[in-house]
Design an enzyme around this catalytic site. Structure first.
Site, PDB file in Angstrom:
ATOM      1  N   HIS A   1      14.962 -34.994 -18.201  1.00 34.92           N
ATOM      2  CA  HIS A   1      14.730 -35.666 -16.911  1.00 34.92           C
ATOM      3  C   HIS A   1      13.291 -35.484 -16.433  1.00 34.92           C
ATOM      4  O   HIS A   1      13.011 -35.672 -15.247  1.00 34.92           O
ATOM      5  CB  HIS A   1      15.710 -35.142 -15.856  1.00 34.92           C
ATOM      6  CG  HIS A   1      17.140 -35.453 -16.185  1.00 34.92           C
ATOM      7  ND1 HIS A   1      17.624 -36.736 -16.246  1.00 34.92           N
ATOM      8  CD2 HIS A   1      18.187 -34.645 -16.499  1.00 34.92           C
ATOM      9  CE1 HIS A   1      18.911 -36.706 -16.573  1.00 34.92           C
ATOM     10  NE2 HIS A   1      19.275 -35.443 -16.741  1.00 34.92           N
TER      11      HIS A   1
ATOM     12  N   GLU B   1       4.001 -12.682 -14.751  1.00 33.41           N
ATOM     13  CA  GLU B   1       3.425 -11.523 -14.064  1.00 33.41           C
ATOM     14  C   GLU B   1       2.787 -10.519 -15.022  1.00 33.41           C
ATOM     15  O   GLU B   1       1.809  -9.878 -14.680  1.00 33.41           O
ATOM     16  CB  GLU B   1       4.401 -10.871 -13.095  1.00 33.41           C
ATOM     17  CG  GLU B   1       5.594 -10.200 -13.695  1.00 33.41           C
ATOM     18  CD  GLU B   1       6.539  -9.624 -12.653  1.00 33.41           C
ATOM     19  OE1 GLU B   1       6.101  -9.220 -11.579  1.00 33.41           O
ATOM     20  OE2 GLU B   1       7.755  -9.587 -12.927  1.00 33.41           O
TER      21      GLU B   1
ATOM     22  N   TRP C   1      -3.280  -2.482  -1.457  1.00 34.39           N
ATOM     23  CA  TRP C   1      -2.980  -3.799  -2.032  1.00 34.39           C
ATOM     24  C   TRP C   1      -3.466  -4.785  -0.976  1.00 34.39           C
ATOM     25  O   TRP C   1      -2.863  -4.895   0.084  1.00 34.39           O
ATOM     26  CB  TRP C   1      -1.473  -3.934  -2.274  1.00 34.39           C
ATOM     27  CG  TRP C   1      -1.065  -5.217  -2.910  1.00 34.39           C
ATOM     28  CD1 TRP C   1      -1.101  -5.523  -4.245  1.00 34.39           C
ATOM     29  CD2 TRP C   1      -0.528  -6.376  -2.249  1.00 34.39           C
ATOM     30  NE1 TRP C   1      -0.630  -6.799  -4.444  1.00 34.39           N
ATOM     31  CE2 TRP C   1      -0.274  -7.336  -3.253  1.00 34.39           C
ATOM     32  CE3 TRP C   1      -0.245  -6.694  -0.933  1.00 34.39           C
ATOM     33  CZ2 TRP C   1       0.258  -8.600  -2.959  1.00 34.39           C
ATOM     34  CZ3 TRP C   1       0.285  -7.945  -0.642  1.00 34.39           C
ATOM     35  CH2 TRP C   1       0.534  -8.886  -1.651  1.00 34.39           C
TER      36      TRP C   1
ATOM     37  N   CYS D   1       0.844  -1.182   0.000  1.00 33.91           N
ATOM     38  CA  CYS D   1       0.000   0.000   0.000  1.00 33.91           C
ATOM     39  C   CYS D   1       0.888   1.244   0.000  1.00 33.91           C
ATOM     40  O   CYS D   1       2.036   1.189   0.430  1.00 33.91           O
ATOM     41  CB  CYS D   1      -0.849   0.036   1.257  1.00 33.91           C
ATOM     42  SG  CYS D   1      -1.737  -1.493   1.526  1.00 33.91           S
TER      43      CYS D   1
ATOM     44  N   GLU E   1      14.056 -15.744 -15.226  1.00 34.33           N
ATOM     45  CA  GLU E   1      13.623 -14.352 -15.228  1.00 34.33           C
ATOM     46  C   GLU E   1      12.623 -14.091 -16.366  1.00 34.33           C
ATOM     47  O   GLU E   1      11.614 -13.416 -16.176  1.00 34.33           O
ATOM     48  CB  GLU E   1      14.860 -13.433 -15.355  1.00 34.33           C
ATOM     49  CG  GLU E   1      14.573 -11.957 -15.484  1.00 34.33           C
ATOM     50  CD  GLU E   1      13.766 -11.359 -14.330  1.00 34.33           C
ATOM     51  OE1 GLU E   1      13.602 -12.014 -13.293  1.00 34.33           O
ATOM     52  OE2 GLU E   1      13.265 -10.233 -14.507  1.00 34.33           O
TER      53      GLU E   1
ATOM     54  N   ASN F   1      -0.117   0.925   6.137  1.00 38.46           N
ATOM     55  CA  ASN F   1       0.608  -0.005   5.273  1.00 38.46           C
ATOM     56  C   ASN F   1       1.273  -1.029   6.173  1.00 38.46           C
ATOM     57  O   ASN F   1       1.958  -0.652   7.123  1.00 38.46           O
ATOM     58  CB  ASN F   1       1.660   0.760   4.457  1.00 38.46           C
ATOM     59  CG  ASN F   1       2.559  -0.172   3.661  1.00 38.46           C
ATOM     60  OD1 ASN F   1       2.120  -1.229   3.220  1.00 38.46           O
ATOM     61  ND2 ASN F   1       3.802   0.228   3.479  1.00 38.46           N
ATOM     62  N   GLY F   2       1.073  -2.321   5.882  1.00 39.56           N
ATOM     63  CA  GLY F   2       1.689  -3.364   6.701  1.00 39.56           C
ATOM     64  C   GLY F   2       0.644  -4.377   7.124  1.00 39.56           C
ATOM     65  O   GLY F   2      -0.430  -4.458   6.531  1.00 39.56           O
TER      66      GLY F   2
ATOM     67  N   ARG G   1       2.844   0.891  -6.056  1.00 31.32           N
ATOM     68  CA  ARG G   1       3.029   0.101  -4.839  1.00 31.32           C
ATOM     69  C   ARG G   1       1.817  -0.781  -4.539  1.00 31.32           C
ATOM     70  O   ARG G   1       1.932  -1.829  -3.923  1.00 31.32           O
ATOM     71  CB  ARG G   1       3.269   1.033  -3.637  1.00 31.32           C
ATOM     72  CG  ARG G   1       4.557   1.814  -3.724  1.00 31.32           C
ATOM     73  CD  ARG G   1       4.620   2.808  -2.588  1.00 31.32           C
ATOM     74  NE  ARG G   1       4.586   2.168  -1.295  1.00 31.32           N
ATOM     75  CZ  ARG G   1       5.648   1.775  -0.613  1.00 31.32           C
ATOM     76  NH1 ARG G   1       6.842   1.975  -1.110  1.00 31.32           N
ATOM     77  NH2 ARG G   1       5.527   1.205   0.563  1.00 31.32           N
TER      78      ARG G   1
ATOM     79  N   LYS H   1       4.592  -3.480  -6.281  1.00 27.67           N
ATOM     80  CA  LYS H   1       5.997  -3.268  -6.618  1.00 27.67           C
ATOM     81  C   LYS H   1       6.914  -3.641  -5.449  1.00 27.67           C
ATOM     82  O   LYS H   1       7.868  -4.381  -5.612  1.00 27.67           O
ATOM     83  CB  LYS H   1       6.208  -1.801  -7.014  1.00 27.67           C
ATOM     84  CG  LYS H   1       7.636  -1.463  -7.407  1.00 27.67           C
ATOM     85  CD  LYS H   1       7.971  -2.029  -8.760  1.00 27.67           C
ATOM     86  CE  LYS H   1       9.390  -1.715  -9.184  1.00 27.67           C
ATOM     87  NZ  LYS H   1       9.815  -2.646 -10.253  1.00 27.67           N
TER      88      LYS H   1
ATOM     89  N   LYS I   1       8.718 -12.832 -15.977  1.00 25.69           N
ATOM     90  CA  LYS I   1       8.141 -11.673 -16.674  1.00 25.69           C
ATOM     91  C   LYS I   1       6.843 -12.066 -17.379  1.00 25.69           C
ATOM     92  O   LYS I   1       5.859 -11.343 -17.341  1.00 25.69           O
ATOM     93  CB  LYS I   1       9.113 -11.102 -17.732  1.00 25.69           C
ATOM     94  CG  LYS I   1      10.363 -10.428 -17.226  1.00 25.69           C
ATOM     95  CD  LYS I   1      10.144  -9.173 -16.439  1.00 25.69           C
ATOM     96  CE  LYS I   1       9.938  -9.445 -14.988  1.00 25.69           C
ATOM     97  NZ  LYS I   1      10.976  -9.166 -14.060  1.00 25.69           N
TER      98      LYS I   1
HETATM   99  C1  AGP Z   1       9.847  -8.672 -10.461  1.00 21.36           C
HETATM  100  O1  AGP Z   1       9.377  -8.447 -11.731  1.00 21.36           O
HETATM  101  C2  AGP Z   1       8.855  -8.731  -9.417  1.00 21.36           C
HETATM  102  N1  AGP Z   1       7.882  -7.731  -9.461  1.00 21.36           N
HETATM  103  C3  AGP Z   1       9.331  -9.146  -8.034  1.00 21.36           C
HETATM  104  O2  AGP Z   1       9.687 -10.482  -8.176  1.00 21.36           O
HETATM  105  C4  AGP Z   1      10.497  -8.373  -7.374  1.00 21.36           C
HETATM  106  O3  AGP Z   1      11.672  -8.589  -8.083  1.00 21.36           O
HETATM  107  C5  AGP Z   1      10.645  -8.856  -5.922  1.00 21.36           C
HETATM  108  O4  AGP Z   1       9.464  -8.586  -5.221  1.00 21.36           O
HETATM  109  C6  AGP Z   1      11.828  -8.259  -5.219  1.00 21.36           C
HETATM  110  O5  AGP Z   1      11.740  -6.878  -5.120  1.00 21.36           O
HETATM  111  P1  AGP Z   1      13.001  -6.011  -4.699  1.00 21.36           P
HETATM  112  O6  AGP Z   1      14.031  -6.206  -5.755  1.00 21.36           O
HETATM  113  O7  AGP Z   1      12.481  -4.624  -4.606  1.00 21.36           O
HETATM  114  O8  AGP Z   1      13.481  -6.543  -3.374  1.00 21.36           O
END
Ligand code: AGP
Length: 588
Positions: free
Chosen positions: A488, A472, A74, A2, A465, A100-101, A27, A583, A469
């Site tokens: 395998h 998400e 969020w 949040c 990676e 937030n939290g 966020r 984020k 991508k």
């Molecule tokens: C990456 O595309 C993601 N949104 C997520 O995995 C991100 O890398 C992860 O939450 C770690 O975030 P940070 O690098 O800010 O610690």
């Protein structure tokens, strides 16, 4: 997670809060709310949707007053509903709170408050803060004491801001970021400097267990025991322009394109800082590297290159798993934490545990003012500017660039990236110029259910990676697989037309990976090659330019980012704000 914002000052608050929330929307973005105080009355409006949508439907812009708080949510506790949106108030509208939290003991607190006659309107954990504050304020008639007593009751992690009917704003921080922005006769309280950077670059980073009270003219800062404390004013140096989309349709696309510059900027490290970082690394007995999500994939690349060039053996541990893998962490250990935000709860927890066990902490982090940077013995900044797209793109290649530069500094330039980046820049430009071809390949994958990505050695973390991508951004199941492992088990998944992306530049892995490509082709897969060398096995081909073997990861990830972006567009998903994600994941 949040985002929270509070403002008190000379200007009308609603437009300011809306602008701040838009800047921090990355966020968290499932619902939005604002409470303003005008003529001794607090008015709250909130609802589900993005900032622009809720602002329009509830006419947030014209809410009166010069004091107020705002929030983008969020969801953690309670679904995405208007009632669960913040701000929350107690039984009356005398106080409104944004949080937030996570309040871990909220159900016990809620039960107790209900027993005392409080009525709850939402399913959130956050609402208990408003009721507790209301209760304590009516008991002590003093904001300072009410805040202290409230914080003493809460367990979990939190940053919250409350506006009171008398015009004061108060905020408290425990394990979630909270930053004050100082402006002429007033101030901001925000979870991110982006919340106020348009108005001021003077910031106070609150420490854990700090509480502030401000009426716009005075500012009191004290700890949970009521002792007054002082915190330095820091000048934050980011240009706001970097947070705009510029000519691009989305932040994500802009950030993908920025990599041609950010990879270079990540290499611009202060020499003294770099050497001190490398000294700590060179003298460590056990080296662990941690991170989450994309940053964990950087850790996997670091493990390869540290071992290959500096003969440093390290273990990589996902931050969320760190607490279960402590057997060899001790006071001779070094933990390298990698994070874009520097606020990821899992990363901070890993660091905290390692610290308790006596380890040294060094970090690679994009936000130099973040909690991670501040608790590290030494850190290097990724220097890629604000990354707004929820999917990490430029921060990933920036992290890799920093890691390569660390190695270069430790092995007298053996990687060669610190002395000559022209090859990389040319190769990245070539991939960016291939955007249309990549978007056409995305067209062919629109209706697929699964995508597999193969890579060996350094290319395996890139396959992970790339898959992250695609998951998400485009909501398609995708899996990165070490190419040698396909036989395998995963080969059983390959059917006619299953798309498999093969990362296969012409380095020492080439021959083995091309064999894997033929094996999957023989089972009917549609094979997409990412390579500098064409082969008949590929049904679609993304050409990359030849670079020095160890530098391929910096280049080959970019077509996968572009592919994921175009798949998202095909799926009508918003690439900047993927569903269910945030984020900075500041909760565990
Ligand atoms: C990456 O595309 C993601 N949104 C997520 O995995 C991100 O890398 C992860 O939450 C770690 O975030 P940070 O690098 O800010 O610690």
């Amino acid at each position: 997670m949040c985002s929270i914002i509070g403002y008190t000052g000379k200007l009308f608050v609603a437009p300011i809060l809306l602008q701040s929330l838009k800047r921090m929307e990355y966020r968290g973005y499932d619902s939005v709310g604002i409470a303003t105080m005008n003529n001794g009355k607090i008015v709250t409006r909130k609802g589900i949707g993005k900032v622009a949508e809720v602002a329009e439907s509830l006419d947030l812009l014209h809410m009166p007053g010069r004091i107020g708080i705002g929030h983008t949510r969020w969801a953690t506790h309670g679904g995405v509903t208007d009632k669960n949106a913040h701000p929350h108030s107690g039984c009356t509208d005398d106080i409104a709170v944004v949080h937030n939290g996570i309040i871990e003991n909220y159900s016990a607190l809620k039960a107790e408050l209900i027993r005392l006659g409080h009525n709850f309107k939402s399913q959130t954990d956050s609402e208990v803060i408003a009721h507790l504050l209301e209760l304590n304020y009516s008991t002590y008639k003093d904001i300072k004491q009410a805040m202290i007593e409230t914080c003493k009751k809460l367990s979990g992690t939190y940053a919250f801001v409350a506006v009171f009917e008398d015009g004061n704003i108060s905020a408290a921080r425990y394990d979630e970021p909270l930053i004050i922005g100082i402006v002429d006769s007033g101030c901001f309280i925000s979870s991110d400097v982006l919340g106020f950077l348009e108005y001021t670059d003077k910031a106070i980073f609150l420490d854990n267990k700090d509480i502030i009270i401000t009426n716009g003219t005075t500012l009191e800062l004290f700890d949970f025991d009521g002792n007054y404390v002082t915190r330095p004013i820091t000048q934050v140096a980011w240009e706001l322009g970097a947070a705009d989309k510029g000519k691009y349709a989305h932040h994500t696309l802009k950030e993908i394109h920025e990599q041609i510059r950010t990879i270079v900027e990540a290499g611009n490290q202060n020499n003294e800082r770099l050497h001190s970082f490398c000294d700590i690394l060179a003298n460590a007995k056990n080296v662990f590297i941690t991170g989450s999500g994309t940053s964990y994939h950087s850790a996997l690349i670091a493990k390869h290159i540290f071992s290959r060039f500096a003969k440093i053996r390290c273990e990589t541990i996902m931050s969320s798993e760190f607490q279960y893998m402590l057997d060899s962490v001790d006071d001779k250990s070094l933990l390298i934490a990698i994070s874009q935000s520097g606020e990821t709860a899992d990363v901070l927890q890993a660091v905290k545990i390692a610290r308790q066990m006596g380890s040294k902490i060094i970090s690679v982090v994009n936000i130099p003012t973040s909690s991670l940077a501040r608790i590290s013995d030494s850190f290097l900044s990724v220097n890629c500017g604000p990354e707004i797209g929820v999917a990490a793109t430029k921060s990933f290649t920036g992290q890799l660039s920093v890691l390569y530069n660390i190695i270069d500094s430790m092995c007298n330039g053996c990687v060669g990236i610190s002395s000559d980046k022209s090859e990389i820049i040319k190769a990245i430009q070539q991939v960016l110029d291939d955007e249309i071809n990549i978007s056409k390949i995305a067209d062919t994958m629109e209706d697929v259910k699964d995508i597999y990505i193969l890579g060996r050695s350094l290319h395996y973390p890139i396959s992970l990676e790339g898959a992250l991508k695609i998951k998400e951004l485009a909501y398609i199941h995708a899996e990165g697989i070490a190419a040698g492992e396909i036989k395998h088990g995963p080969l059983a998944l390959i059917e006619k037309n299953t798309p498999v992306i093969v990362i296969n530049p012409s380095d020492s892995t080439y021959n083995s990976t091309i064999s894997s490509a033929y094996e999957i082709k023989a089972r009917g897969a549609t094979v997409v090659g990412v390579s500098d060398k064409m082969d008949d096995v590929y049904d679609h081909f993304i050409k990359i330019t030849k670079v020095r073997d160890n530098l391929y990861p910096l280049v080959e990830v970019i077509p996968l980012q572009i592919l994921a972006y175009y798949l998202a567009l095909k799926k009508k998903a918003d690439p900047d704000y993927p569903r269910n994600l945030a984020k900075s994941v500041t909760v565990k």
